[in-house]
Design a protein around this motif. Sequence first.
Motif, PDB file in Angstrom:
ATOM      1  N   SER A  78      19.361  41.763 -67.334  1.00  0.00           N
ATOM      2  CA  SER A  78      20.460  42.580 -67.871  1.00  0.00           C
ATOM      3  C   SER A  78      19.939  43.900 -68.435  1.00  0.00           C
ATOM      4  O   SER A  78      20.568  44.947 -68.271  1.00  0.00           O
ATOM      5  CB  SER A  78      21.223  41.804 -68.948  1.00  0.00           C
ATOM      6  OG  SER A  78      20.339  41.428 -70.001  1.00  0.00           O
ATOM      7  N   GLU A  79      18.768  43.880 -69.082  1.00  0.00           N
ATOM      8  CA  GLU A  79      18.185  45.115 -69.626  1.00  0.00           C
ATOM      9  C   GLU A  79      17.735  46.058 -68.508  1.00  0.00           C
ATOM     10  O   GLU A  79      17.905  47.272 -68.603  1.00  0.00           O
ATOM     11  CB  GLU A  79      17.002  44.797 -70.535  1.00  0.00           C
ATOM     12  CG  GLU A  79      17.379  44.179 -71.850  1.00  0.00           C
ATOM     13  CD  GLU A  79      16.172  43.886 -72.717  1.00  0.00           C
ATOM     14  OE1 GLU A  79      15.154  44.606 -72.605  1.00  0.00           O
ATOM     15  OE2 GLU A  79      16.242  42.917 -73.504  1.00  0.00           O
ATOM     16  N   VAL A  80      17.163  45.502 -67.472  1.00  0.00           N
ATOM     17  CA  VAL A  80      16.702  46.317 -66.345  1.00  0.00           C
ATOM     18  C   VAL A  80      17.882  47.012 -65.677  1.00  0.00           C
ATOM     19  O   VAL A  80      17.851  48.224 -65.419  1.00  0.00           O
ATOM     20  CB  VAL A  80      15.920  45.467 -65.320  1.00  0.00           C
ATOM     21  CG1 VAL A  80      15.615  46.270 -64.066  1.00  0.00           C
ATOM     22  CG2 VAL A  80      14.642  44.927 -65.939  1.00  0.00           C
ATOM     23  N   PHE A  81      18.967  46.258 -65.431  1.00  0.00           N
ATOM     24  CA  PHE A  81      20.139  46.853 -64.790  1.00  0.00           C
ATOM     25  C   PHE A  81      20.802  47.890 -65.687  1.00  0.00           C
ATOM     26  O   PHE A  81      21.245  48.936 -65.219  1.00  0.00           O
ATOM     27  CB  PHE A  81      21.139  45.775 -64.369  1.00  0.00           C
ATOM     28  CG  PHE A  81      20.707  44.984 -63.165  1.00  0.00           C
ATOM     29  CD1 PHE A  81      19.897  45.542 -62.188  1.00  0.00           C
ATOM     30  CD2 PHE A  81      21.120  43.675 -62.998  1.00  0.00           C
ATOM     31  CE1 PHE A  81      19.517  44.819 -61.069  1.00  0.00           C
ATOM     32  CE2 PHE A  81      20.736  42.936 -61.880  1.00  0.00           C
ATOM     33  CZ  PHE A  81      19.930  43.513 -60.915  1.00  0.00           C
ATOM     34  N   ARG A  85      21.367  51.775 -64.724  1.00  0.00           N
ATOM     35  CA  ARG A  85      22.689  52.423 -64.764  1.00  0.00           C
ATOM     36  C   ARG A  85      22.641  53.704 -65.598  1.00  0.00           C
ATOM     37  O   ARG A  85      23.215  54.720 -65.209  1.00  0.00           O
ATOM     38  CB  ARG A  85      23.738  51.457 -65.319  1.00  0.00           C
ATOM     39  CG  ARG A  85      24.179  50.405 -64.332  1.00  0.00           C
ATOM     40  CD  ARG A  85      25.344  49.568 -64.895  1.00  0.00           C
ATOM     41  NE  ARG A  85      25.420  48.315 -64.193  1.00  0.00           N
ATOM     42  CZ  ARG A  85      24.923  47.147 -64.614  1.00  0.00           C
ATOM     43  NH1 ARG A  85      24.327  47.058 -65.782  1.00  0.00           N
ATOM     44  NH2 ARG A  85      25.027  46.070 -63.880  1.00  0.00           N
ATOM     45  N   ARG A  86      21.962  53.645 -66.744  1.00  0.00           N
ATOM     46  CA  ARG A  86      21.854  54.837 -67.596  1.00  0.00           C
ATOM     47  C   ARG A  86      21.144  55.966 -66.851  1.00  0.00           C
ATOM     48  O   ARG A  86      21.565  57.120 -66.894  1.00  0.00           O
ATOM     49  CB  ARG A  86      21.113  54.509 -68.896  1.00  0.00           C
ATOM     50  CG  ARG A  86      21.945  53.724 -69.893  1.00  0.00           C
ATOM     51  CD  ARG A  86      21.267  53.638 -71.253  1.00  0.00           C
ATOM     52  NE  ARG A  86      19.957  52.994 -71.231  1.00  0.00           N
ATOM     53  CZ  ARG A  86      19.753  51.673 -71.316  1.00  0.00           C
ATOM     54  NH1 ARG A  86      20.785  50.848 -71.432  1.00  0.00           N
ATOM     55  NH2 ARG A  86      18.533  51.186 -71.297  1.00  0.00           N
ATOM     56  N   ARG A  87      20.071  55.647 -66.159  1.00  0.00           N
ATOM     57  CA  ARG A  87      19.335  56.668 -65.402  1.00  0.00           C
ATOM     58  C   ARG A  87      20.194  57.261 -64.290  1.00  0.00           C
ATOM     59  O   ARG A  87      20.175  58.472 -64.057  1.00  0.00           O
ATOM     60  CB  ARG A  87      18.058  56.078 -64.796  1.00  0.00           C
ATOM     61  CG  ARG A  87      16.981  55.817 -65.788  1.00  0.00           C
ATOM     62  CD  ARG A  87      15.732  55.368 -65.082  1.00  0.00           C
ATOM     63  NE  ARG A  87      14.833  54.724 -66.007  1.00  0.00           N
ATOM     64  CZ  ARG A  87      13.775  54.035 -65.660  1.00  0.00           C
ATOM     65  NH1 ARG A  87      13.481  53.878 -64.385  1.00  0.00           N
ATOM     66  NH2 ARG A  87      13.013  53.489 -66.566  1.00  0.00           N
ATOM     67  N   ARG A  90      22.656  59.750 -65.689  1.00  0.00           N
ATOM     68  CA  ARG A  90      22.025  61.011 -66.065  1.00  0.00           C
ATOM     69  C   ARG A  90      21.746  61.896 -64.852  1.00  0.00           C
ATOM     70  O   ARG A  90      21.770  63.104 -64.954  1.00  0.00           O
ATOM     71  CB  ARG A  90      20.709  60.757 -66.813  1.00  0.00           C
ATOM     72  CG  ARG A  90      20.923  60.427 -68.268  1.00  0.00           C
ATOM     73  CD  ARG A  90      19.609  60.300 -68.958  1.00  0.00           C
ATOM     74  NE  ARG A  90      19.234  58.887 -68.830  1.00  0.00           N
ATOM     75  CZ  ARG A  90      18.014  58.402 -68.990  1.00  0.00           C
ATOM     76  NH1 ARG A  90      17.015  59.190 -69.263  1.00  0.00           N
ATOM     77  NH2 ARG A  90      17.787  57.126 -68.870  1.00  0.00           N
ATOM     78  N   GLU A  91      21.458  61.297 -63.721  1.00  0.00           N
ATOM     79  CA  GLU A  91      21.112  62.047 -62.512  1.00  0.00           C
ATOM     80  C   GLU A  91      22.320  62.653 -61.834  1.00  0.00           C
ATOM     81  O   GLU A  91      22.185  63.546 -61.006  1.00  0.00           O
ATOM     82  CB  GLU A  91      20.355  61.154 -61.530  1.00  0.00           C
ATOM     83  CG  GLU A  91      18.976  60.766 -62.026  1.00  0.00           C
ATOM     84  CD  GLU A  91      18.239  59.853 -61.062  1.00  0.00           C
ATOM     85  OE1 GLU A  91      18.740  59.662 -59.921  1.00  0.00           O
ATOM     86  OE2 GLU A  91      17.191  59.329 -61.443  1.00  0.00           O
ATOM     87  N   LYS A  92      23.515  62.204 -62.154  1.00  0.00           N
ATOM     88  CA  LYS A  92      24.726  62.721 -61.506  1.00  0.00           C
ATOM     89  C   LYS A  92      25.073  64.098 -61.950  1.00  0.00           C
ATOM     90  O   LYS A  92      24.843  64.691 -62.855  1.00  0.00           O
ATOM     91  CB  LYS A  92      25.918  61.791 -61.738  1.00  0.00           C
ATOM     92  CG  LYS A  92      25.815  60.529 -60.913  1.00  0.00           C
ATOM     93  CD  LYS A  92      27.056  59.700 -61.121  1.00  0.00           C
ATOM     94  CE  LYS A  92      26.979  58.432 -60.282  1.00  0.00           C
ATOM     95  NZ  LYS A  92      28.163  57.614 -60.427  1.00  0.00           N
TER      96      LYS A  92
END
Length: 92
Positions: A78-81, A85-87, A90-92
């Motif tokens: 869950s932490e990895v996903f 998602r946060r990264r 940010r890239e969008k």
Amino acid sequence: MKLTEDIKPVTCMKTRAAELLREVKRSRRPVVITQHGDAQAVVLDVATYEALRDASLLLQLTSQGEADVQAGRTTPQSEVFASARRRLKREK
């Protein structure tokens, strides 16, 4: 391995290299090159070599992963996903 076909003296490699390479590529079997009766090298076609290299790398990664798990160097899924998602946001 067929001893009569897959073990060749170094003189065969010196005098019939192109023929040897064609046969290795066609058969996809390794050929052991001997010198003075002792095995000195193995000739492989590129596809077989790459497959062996990839398999070896996969085994190394698996071994590293198992060592990480045993040492407790893990992160819950869950932490990895959530981090991914946060990264992505940010890239969008």
